[in-house]
Design an enzyme around this catalytic site. Structure first.
Site, short mmCIF file in Angstrom:
data_model
loop_
_atom_site.label_atom_id
_atom_site.label_comp_id
_atom_site.label_asym_id
_atom_site.label_seq_id
_atom_site.Cartn_x
_atom_site.Cartn_y
_atom_site.Cartn_z
CG HIS A 182 -1.94 0.94 1.38
ND1 HIS A 182 -1.72 2.26 1.70
CD2 HIS A 182 -3.27 0.81 1.21
CE1 HIS A 182 -2.89 2.90 1.73
NE2 HIS A 182 -3.85 2.04 1.43
CG ASP B 239 0.40 -2.76 6.01
OD1 ASP B 239 -0.60 -2.95 6.71
OD2 ASP B 239 0.36 -2.15 4.92
CD GLN C 294 -7.07 -4.92 3.79
OE1 GLN C 294 -8.09 -5.58 3.98
NE2 GLN C 294 -7.12 -3.63 3.51
CE LYS D 240 -7.43 -0.71 5.86
NZ LYS D 240 -8.23 -0.04 4.85
CB CYS E 27 -3.80 3.25 -1.60
SG CYS E 27 -4.98 4.54 -1.26
#
Lengths: 141, 415
Positions: free
Chosen positions: B131, B208, B211, B234, B372
């Site tokens: 991202h 990261d 998700q 999220k 993104c």
């Protein structure tokens, strides 16, 4: 030729036939499908307005003190929006273009359906049209 | 599709949906089909209620007041750090720093650990499916320091190519920052393996987890990652809050991020000493309400059978993939063997935004464009995709309706 305000009013009247967003969307897509494509030779980077989700190529030429706009996009919906803008802005004097307020965009309820990125795309298209008009005005001054 | 072997274990989506009031909304008078979960998830009533409760019953600043409300707010706020610790299986509460979201978590590490340890000529390693928020902070750091950003490439299925990882991990590499689950294609990366190989060369790894946290349990100790960031919104929580995990010894060595109240121990005009970890990284009045609501989101996760939820999402993924693959004109982008519940696709000859707007007129919410992840789109030579991303509250009936409408969009937009 009727003035900008008259053409805007006509567009607003056309859109009053539609109650649903779905109908407006379909109408704009149809306008986009009918818009004649811009000749490939004009699809150059200096004519390109790059957006996050779609790009626009805007070509301006002058004839008899009036500015003629031709444009294209990789999005049919954006082409439909272009068709509306061309209806209003093309074949006008630079003064008319610079002073156009384009209230019809809000009045047909289009802006509310546009996410930020697309609304900005339309805004940069209008800005570019006005910049062309300013350019032509300076050239002939 | 195969049905669940043991019917008593079946995921009760009908009941679950009742917990999410927004699912009853009717855009343009149509039934809402919300397939934009990778952008943000919907919120259960418990999370919404936690926000309302805080503001209606005990709104006060934390860690300062001597009064009843402040004490109550402080207790509620402080208890969430432990909940986050358990949620991602960290070893110590002090390893959890509240941030605005994944983006701020990555920026914090780049600006503190990165600034301290990355020097001219060094390298920072990310992957081809990051991202923008896991590219730009490192790019800014590299520009400032005269370092170089290196990229782990990706194959045509949307999986990372690790063949040259040994060369990419070298004596110049000062940190690796890698996405656990890609947002645009849904690929789940073998982060544990990458971490192990980086650690073998003494290189720390940031993950990261934006998700990943919503689609399966995360165990930062099992992964052995050095930093891990995620966003509450999220994973059923509110916007504007998230957490950064960092190994305690690293956090202790790192300089502070922002200056202000809460992060200090003593202040004079000559010299300031900083507070302990994690407060050293939390300048100013924290986002109290959203931290408390993040706690409510974690409580909600704990009421779910998370394994069953993930399994159910995988069923939705395979169901949609199978149905879409046979539609003429659909090309799915990202066919990784290990994928989260994301289906990204293009319609031949049709602009993704046009199709997304068509679906919107039918009440279907998807994301269109580059998500993104512009380098991912460049890698596949496409301007953007249509992305349907599922959460455990979605259904196969919704997918049926969605695929039907995709077919209609194709014939409408491509006459």
């Amino acid at each position: 030729m009727s003035d900008i305000q008259q053409v805007e009013n006509e567009i607003v009247e056309d859109f009053e036939l539609f109650e649903e967003w779905e109908e407006k969307y379909q109408y704009i897509i149809e306008l986009g499908q009918k818009l004649p494509p811009l000749a490939e030779e004009f699809k150059t980077d200096d004519r390109k307005i790059k957006g996050c989700q779609s790009s626009v190529w805007l070509h301006a030429s002058e004839s008899d003190g009036k500015i003629i706009f031709n444009a294209d996009s990789d999005s049919t919906f954006v082409k439909g929006e272009i068709a509306l803008l061309i209806q209003v802005m093309s074949g006008r004097t630079p003064e008319e273009i610079i002073n156009a307020e384009l209230g019809f965009i809000d009045r047909i309820g289009l802006r509310q359906h546009m996410a930020q990125t697309r609304a900005n795309g339309l805004a940069s298209m209008i800005k570019q049209m006005k910049l062309y008009a300013i350019g032509f005005q300076h050239k002939t001054a | 599709m195969s049905t669940t072997a043991n019917p008593t274990k079946a995921f009760d989506v009908v009941n679950i949906r009742r917990d999410f009031p927004v699912l009853n909304e009717q855009p343009y008078g149509k039934r809402l089909v919300y397939f934009d979960n990778a952008a943000t998830s919907q919120k259960p009533t418990a999370v919404i209620q936690a926000l309302v409760d805080y503001y209606t019953r005990y709104n006060a600043n934390v860690h300062r007041g001597v009064h009843y409300l402040s004490q109550r707010a402080s207790d509620a706020f402080d208890s969430v750090r432990g909940k986050v610790k358990d949620f991602i299986h960290a070893a110590d509460e002090r390893e959890i720093i509240f941030v605005r979201g994944t983006t701020e978590g990555i920026n914090l590490v780049a600006s503190t650990y990165g600034r301290k340890n990355v020097k001219a000529g060094d390298e920072v390693l990310v992957s081809a499916m990051e991202h923008h928020s896991n590219i730009v902070p490192w790019q800014m750091l590299c520009e400032e320091k005269g370092a170089t950003l290196k990229i782990i490439p990706m194959n045509d299925k949307g999986e990372l190519i690790l063949d040259n990882l040994e060369q990419l991990l070298n004596e110049r590499t000062k940190i690796v920052s890698i996405v656990h689950t890609g947002n645009s294609l849904g690929t789940i990366n073998p982060v544990k393996e990458i971490i192990k190989r980086a650690h073998a060369k003494g290189i720390p790894v940031m993950v990261d987890g934006a998700q990943a946290v919503a689609h399966g349990s995360v165990d930062v100790q099992y992964l052995d990652c050095d930093f891990f960031a995620f966003s509450a919104h999220k994973m059923l929580g509110p916007t504007g809050i998230g957490a950064l995990y960092g190994k305690l010894h690293l956090l202790e060595e790192m300089p502070p991020y922002q200056g202000g109240g809460e992060m200090i121990s003593h202040v004079s005009f000559d010299h300031t000493t900083y507070n302990e970890v994690p407060y050293k990284f939390e300048a100013g009045t924290p986002n109290i309400a959203d931290v408390i609501a993040l706690g409510a989101a974690i409580d909600y996760w704990n009421t779910l059978d998370r394994e069953a939820a993930t399994k159910y999402e995988q069923e939705l993924l395979h169901y949609c993939t199978e149905k879409l693959s046979v539609v003429n004109g659909v090309r799915i982008i990202g066919n990784a063997d290990n994928k989260a519940s994301v289906v990204s696709f293009v319609l031949e000859g049709i602009n993704a935004m046009d199709a997304g707007m068509y679906l919107d007129t039918k009440g279907i919410a998807v994301r269109t464009g580059q998500h993104c992840t512009e380098p991912v789109m460049t890698r596949f030579c496409i301007p953007g995709t249509i992305r349907a991303s599922f959460m455990f509250y979605n259904t196969k009936e919704e997918i049926d309706f969605f695929v039907e409408q995709v077919e209609k969009a194709i014939s409408f937009l491509n006459p």
